[in-house]
Scaffold this motif. Structure first.
Motif, mmCIF file in Angstrom:
data_model
loop_
_atom_site.group_PDB
_atom_site.id
_atom_site.type_symbol
_atom_site.label_atom_id
_atom_site.label_comp_id
_atom_site.label_asym_id
_atom_site.label_seq_id
_atom_site.Cartn_x
_atom_site.Cartn_y
_atom_site.Cartn_z
ATOM 1 N N ALA A 7 0.816 -1.214 0.000
ATOM 2 C CA ALA A 7 0.000 0.000 0.000
ATOM 3 C C ALA A 7 0.850 1.265 0.000
ATOM 4 O O ALA A 7 0.544 2.229 -0.708
ATOM 5 C CB ALA A 7 -0.938 -0.003 1.206
ATOM 6 N N GLU A 8 1.917 1.289 0.810
ATOM 7 C CA GLU A 8 2.705 2.524 0.923
ATOM 8 C C GLU A 8 3.347 2.937 -0.394
ATOM 9 O O GLU A 8 3.151 4.077 -0.840
ATOM 10 C CB GLU A 8 3.763 2.382 2.007
ATOM 11 N N PRO A 9 4.120 2.043 -1.080
ATOM 12 C CA PRO A 9 4.710 2.494 -2.353
ATOM 13 C C PRO A 9 3.669 2.812 -3.423
ATOM 14 O O PRO A 9 3.831 3.776 -4.183
ATOM 15 C CB PRO A 9 5.603 1.313 -2.771
ATOM 16 N N VAL A 10 2.594 2.010 -3.474
ATOM 17 C CA VAL A 10 1.566 2.273 -4.482
ATOM 18 C C VAL A 10 0.885 3.607 -4.209
ATOM 19 O O VAL A 10 0.608 4.391 -5.126
ATOM 20 C CB VAL A 10 0.530 1.125 -4.513
ATOM 21 N N THR A 11 0.617 3.892 -2.937
ATOM 22 C CA THR A 11 -0.012 5.159 -2.571
ATOM 23 C C THR A 11 0.863 6.338 -2.957
ATOM 24 O O THR A 11 0.375 7.370 -3.441
ATOM 25 C CB THR A 11 -0.303 5.193 -1.063
ATOM 26 N N ARG A 12 2.165 6.200 -2.760
ATOM 27 C CA ARG A 12 3.079 7.287 -3.131
ATOM 28 C C ARG A 12 3.078 7.517 -4.635
ATOM 29 O O ARG A 12 3.090 8.663 -5.108
ATOM 30 C CB ARG A 12 4.485 6.986 -2.632
ATOM 31 N N VAL A 13 3.047 6.429 -5.398
ATOM 32 C CA VAL A 13 2.995 6.566 -6.858
ATOM 33 C C VAL A 13 1.687 7.222 -7.286
ATOM 34 O O VAL A 13 1.663 8.136 -8.119
ATOM 35 C CB VAL A 13 3.146 5.185 -7.530
ATOM 36 N N LEU A 14 0.577 6.768 -6.703
ATOM 37 C CA LEU A 14 -0.722 7.361 -7.032
ATOM 38 C C LEU A 14 -0.792 8.822 -6.605
ATOM 39 O O LEU A 14 -1.450 9.638 -7.249
ATOM 40 C CB LEU A 14 -1.843 6.562 -6.357
ATOM 41 N N GLY A 15 -0.107 9.149 -5.515
ATOM 42 C CA GLY A 15 -0.045 10.546 -5.095
ATOM 43 C C GLY A 15 0.649 11.404 -6.136
ATOM 44 O O GLY A 15 0.195 12.516 -6.453
ATOM 45 N N ALA A 16 1.758 10.883 -6.685
ATOM 46 C CA ALA A 16 2.468 11.622 -7.737
ATOM 47 C C ALA A 16 1.582 11.786 -8.971
ATOM 48 O O ALA A 16 1.560 12.854 -9.603
ATOM 49 C CB ALA A 16 3.762 10.889 -8.106
ATOM 50 N N VAL A 17 0.826 10.717 -9.295
ATOM 51 C CA VAL A 17 -0.096 10.802 -10.430
ATOM 52 C C VAL A 17 -1.174 11.854 -10.168
ATOM 53 O O VAL A 17 -1.555 12.615 -11.065
ATOM 54 C CB VAL A 17 -0.737 9.424 -10.697
ATOM 55 N N THR A 18 -1.644 11.920 -8.919
ATOM 56 C CA THR A 18 -2.673 12.903 -8.563
ATOM 57 C C THR A 18 -2.148 14.324 -8.712
ATOM 58 O O THR A 18 -2.883 15.235 -9.132
ATOM 59 C CB THR A 18 -3.147 12.669 -7.118
ATOM 60 N N VAL A 19 -0.878 14.541 -8.374
ATOM 61 C CA VAL A 19 -0.269 15.859 -8.573
ATOM 62 C C VAL A 19 -0.315 16.227 -10.056
ATOM 63 O O VAL A 19 -0.679 17.360 -10.428
ATOM 64 C CB VAL A 19 1.177 15.875 -8.054
#
Length: 271
Positions: free
Chosen positions: A117-129
């Motif tokens: 969850a943590e690495p995927v969430t960080r990647v999705l966060g970058a996508v959200t930016v």
């Protein structure tokens, strides 16, 4: 179980953001100008019809006219208000079915990938930016519009199908906000919570449709005023997405969630 779901730390943060994202989607240049068309579509009453009625009233009252009593535009709208409300609700139900189903799927996937969850969430966060910047128009070339143009027949029977078409269609205005909400649904790691966030997003997007149906003439005037502030709306909405993306990408979202979970741990409902 209800208390656990509603008072879940991350939901206390995510629910108001999902509601705001839905409202921003409604106010975006891809949706707001189309609202009168959607309402006309489900009721069979267009601006041209109202204008023709006004001309007929003028002609009937002129010297030599028939003098026949013709309903005013306001009287017609009042008589059809129930139809407009029903059509709006059916339209909202159509796109809500699509978005909530997506929330269930994404939330369920999040539950299966809890170990990552943590690495995927960080990647999705970058996508959200990136999506936030795209929403603001700061990334040239990513503001193309792709939409399903084949629509069902007009009227109440076609309203829910039109909502489904609306939900399946992709526009650069709805896409970033909806994707941000689905990112939050993923972080919940639960199909139920993903569905809840998507439903709240649909409320933010759908309630203004209902208000427009009930206050059609006034709503059109309000929409005209809002159109003059499109740039401010898109910048504010994009900034919200960028902020959420940064919280997710840096792990601050997880830290805030953990704090809020501890904060509400001892809370108990009256019932």
């Amino acid at each position: 179980m209800i208390a656990e779901t509603v008072l879940h730390g991350s939901l206390l943060l995510a629910v108001p953001l999902a509601l705001a994202a839905g409202l921003v989607s409604f106010l975006s240049p891809c949706v707001l100008p189309l609202v009168p068309g959607y309402l006309s579509y489900v009721t069979g009453l267009s601006g041209a019809d109202l204008a023709a009625r006004r001309r007929a009233r003028v002609a009937a009252g002129a010297p030599g006219g028939s003098g026949a009593r013709i309903e005013t535009a306001d009287e017609v709208l009042q008589r059809r208000r129930g139809t407009m409300l029903a059509g709006s609700l059916l339209f909202i139900a159509g796109f809500s079915a699509v978005f909530v189903a997506a929330g269930v799927f994404v939330g369920g996937i999040g539950g299966l990938l809890l170990d990552y969850a943590e690495p995927v969430t960080r990647v999705l966060g970058a996508v959200t930016v990136v999506l936030g910047l795209m929403f603001m128009g700061a990334i040239p070339g990513l503001n193309r519009e792709v939409r399903i143009h084949r629509v069902p027949g007009a009227g109440l029977a076609g309203a829910p199908l039109l909502g489904v078409v609306f939900g399946l269609g992709w526009t650069p205005c709805i896409g970033p906000t909806l994707a941000a909400v689905q990112t939050l649904a993923f972080t919940e790691g639960s199909a139920g919570r993903g569905a809840l966030l998507s439903l709240v997003y649909c409320l933010g997007l759908g309630l203004p449709f209902i208000a427009a149906a009930l206050l059609y003439r006034r709503a059109l005037g309000a929409f005209d005023r809002l159109k003059r502030h499109y740039r401010a709306i898109t910048v504010a909405g994009g900034a919200m997405l960028v902020a959420v993306g940064l919280l997710l990408a840096t792990g601050v979202w997880t830290d805030i969630t953990a704090f809020m979970q501890r904060w509400v741990a001892d809370y108990s409902t009256v019932i």
